[in-house]
Motif scaffolding. Sequence first.
Motif, PDB file in Angstrom:
ATOM      1  N   VAL A  64      -5.467   3.670  -2.954  1.00 25.84           N
ATOM      2  CA  VAL A  64      -4.743   3.214  -1.766  1.00 25.84           C
ATOM      3  C   VAL A  64      -5.718   3.154  -0.594  1.00 25.84           C
ATOM      4  N   ARG A  65      -5.619   2.087   0.203  1.00 29.03           N
ATOM      5  CA  ARG A  65      -6.499   1.962   1.364  1.00 29.03           C
ATOM      6  C   ARG A  65      -6.061   2.961   2.436  1.00 29.03           C
ATOM      7  N   GLN A 125       0.809  -1.215   0.000  1.00 28.34           N
ATOM      8  CA  GLN A 125       0.000   0.000   0.000  1.00 28.34           C
ATOM      9  C   GLN A 125       0.848   1.274   0.000  1.00 28.34           C
TER      10      GLN A 125
END
Length: 924
Positions: A892-893, A510
Amino acid sequence: MVEDKPASVLPRMLQRLVAARDIMLSNDPDFSTPIRARMSLASALSALGADAEAIPLYDSVLAEHPSYPAAEKARAKAVLAAGLADVPDFTSRLEQARSCLKQGRLSDAQDAFDRILVDDPENQPAQIGCIDVALRKGDLSRAIALARQGLERLPDNIPFGLRLAQGLQRKGHIVEAIDLFEDMRRRAPDHPRTGISLARAYLDTGRLSEAQKIVGRILSETPGDREALLLQIDMAKAVNDLDETLHNCDVALEHHPDDRTFLDRKAHVLMRCARPLEALAILKRLCANAPDDGPLQARTARACLAAGRVDDAQRILRQAPASIPVTLLLAEMEEQAGDIDVALQRLAPHVDSDASATPDATSALVVKFCTLCLRNGQVDRARCALASADIEVENLQPIHLLQLMQVAAKMDANEIMTVALDSALSRDAIPHPLAMHILRLVQSAGRPDLTDRARDMLEQRVSVVQRAAFRIESDALTLGPDAAIARARASGPVRRNPDSARALASALLQTGNCDLLLRYLSLCRHRWPSDPDFAIHQANALGELGQPEEALAVLDELASVDAPLNIMRRRLRILYESGRLAEAEKLLETAGNPPAMLLSPIIRLLLNIARDRIDAALALASDVATQIAGDHSTAARFSVTHIGALLNEARIYKLARGTGPSAAQVDPKSLQRSFFLPAKQAIDRNRPEAVDAIPTADHSDIPRQVFQYWNTDPAPDEVTRIMSTWQSAPGYRHCLMNRNDARAFLRDAFDAEHERAFRMANHVAEECDFLRLCVLLARGGIYADADDRLIGDPEVLRRAGRGMVLLREPVGAIANNLLLARPGHPLLQIAVDMARDSLLARENDNTWSKTGPGLLTRATAAYLSDTSPDEVSRDLTLLPRYLGQRVVQFHVRLPYKTTQVHWNMTAGALPLDIVRMIERDLAD
């Protein structure tokens, strides 16, 4: 030898042995005798012919250790030798009861122990047996109550104490259990079970070094000690070190080659190692010796499924004796074959009336039944089943508690959800997966103070060996992946176990640090060669980084292992994500397995849409609604999610296009401007060629400037970190706009109508969708979503086309999170006009269709139909999405996406009563 002793010596020796026996059997608290000493003395008495005098010693051993085989056998011989067979003796009846218990015939065992207690209410082995039955049934409350009753009569009794501690341990009250185990070990250091029981409790809290000391001491004295060898296996299993677990299984089997438990443990770890054929060989061997063991037959069938032998699995299950694991697996296979009604019919009688099931089994049945009801659209039936089920929540093991919480959330069953969550928070030990689920729930409430307190509490209750993994994952959830990696580095060099290594690899992915991630995964594969997870992580990472060929090569390496089903699932996903739909279809056709066994409902639905199979896609609607729903409120509003809207549009399109003669009267261009599917099909016809590399144009008219949008000022820190990757791109100008900036821009660059359209957006996503089209139409450049991280050179994408570069998703939609265009591009003019009109008309379409990728797909089709092929080839470049992933990491988390702040949050707001309960538990 006794025979060599003079006759005059024997009476004196017998007198001394009896005196020693009396001392051993005294209740002096300062004098305790090891079991081995009592067994040796009893054996000596029997050798002298004093069998009656030996019996009390055997009784004292059995009182402390009721299932001690040597004592049971020796006592039975002594009874016969002493001529006491006519005296009431419960040994054979106890053996029969224990045999039932060992075979899993719990009701028969309970009846046998009860009958003994009718004849002898104070029979301690039978009392212990009743506790063991309750423990096996998972009735922990009853087991604890019976053990406490026993200790009221005999406060220092080790067997009662051990079982009380075991019940508390399994119920999650690990601190009290460890205190009890430690006390018993001090009082009876030579008891064969106190040390092992304490070590297992230490293992549950992750205190591996303390558990290892006990196990090491036992094995140094008795290398073949079965319980110590078993615990050694479980210690390696606790940290998911498959190589060490497999080694420890082999060591145990050297000492006990035919031990069922060790063989079963080895089969389990071989399954985890993606070696189902080797596991299958062991399980078949076990089945041959235990044809009536239903759970074992179910595990064997599952190994067949993992090896791709579906017919063998079905045959085994048809012949297997009835059991809950067999029933559940049959229902699972019927579900995967699309026979949900049949699966529900199979489960319904057990859900309604299986009173013999353990709490965990009852929960597993109900959860599966409710999940199938939801997939079938029978929400009320699921709610009724859950409400009427007699689930002893406080007795559930963590994995079943987690599954119950998940299905309760999907149905808005807040009462059960509250009870389950309260039970979880009351436990001293909370496993990592359950802790992360609880933290996500708390995070969704949007209360940072509550999230921080919950995180700190959960970290203390997670096992020490899982704590590093929890810390990384919880940091990534609450602070973002960059902060998680920074905190992991700040903690200094540590020797990671496989769990924390996996968590670190996920966080690294990530952060977009591709080279470091791939190097780290290679190191992990070298360190834990038997663990397929790291190779799968590597394949997934390569796929997300736009390198599908390299990802498939990694899977080819794994194919040398015998796990075709698991590898096939991964291969299909990579083929789909890289747009190689024909290959995915061919693999599905030749697989021989039901598609539901290989692909999730969402991917199957999207694949059907991409291949223009509308009816097949529509048939999957309820499955997909259940899969994506965080709770029932989400499932109920599935139609307004982008996939739901896509399906609704497909239904309307079928009606609009007509059939037969009426279809010819419909204007194709009108359909393309109104519906996604004909627009997608038009793009397919106009641009059929597959692109497998990013081209380089001789020149590009796209300006070197990047535009991004965040409605408020300032943006959250984690979002700012992502956007900084674009701000630092050499040679590029960066412009971040907020809501006020956007309105001023629209008034100046366009007119009041465009600014009014912006203000009439339903939420921030529609604002942003409209703004990006207008900005690029007026100024040109690159637009990137605020959660898209730049990981490569933007010039690679800018130079891919002269006038406009767009990315196409596998389903055929034109993505709008990353756009590159010259000023005044006609495709953008079409899109701006369409979006403006929709916003001003206050259309209630889903955002995806109204202003997002659905709209951009329709605009692209309109542009292609109105523009000459030569101009299109010069002015528009369409790339598959995966090629864009080589330069930009999409979506992106980030922490804000798990709260109600995020416009596309999949779960509804956490109910207030659950929030208050969490606050109360944290305060306690």
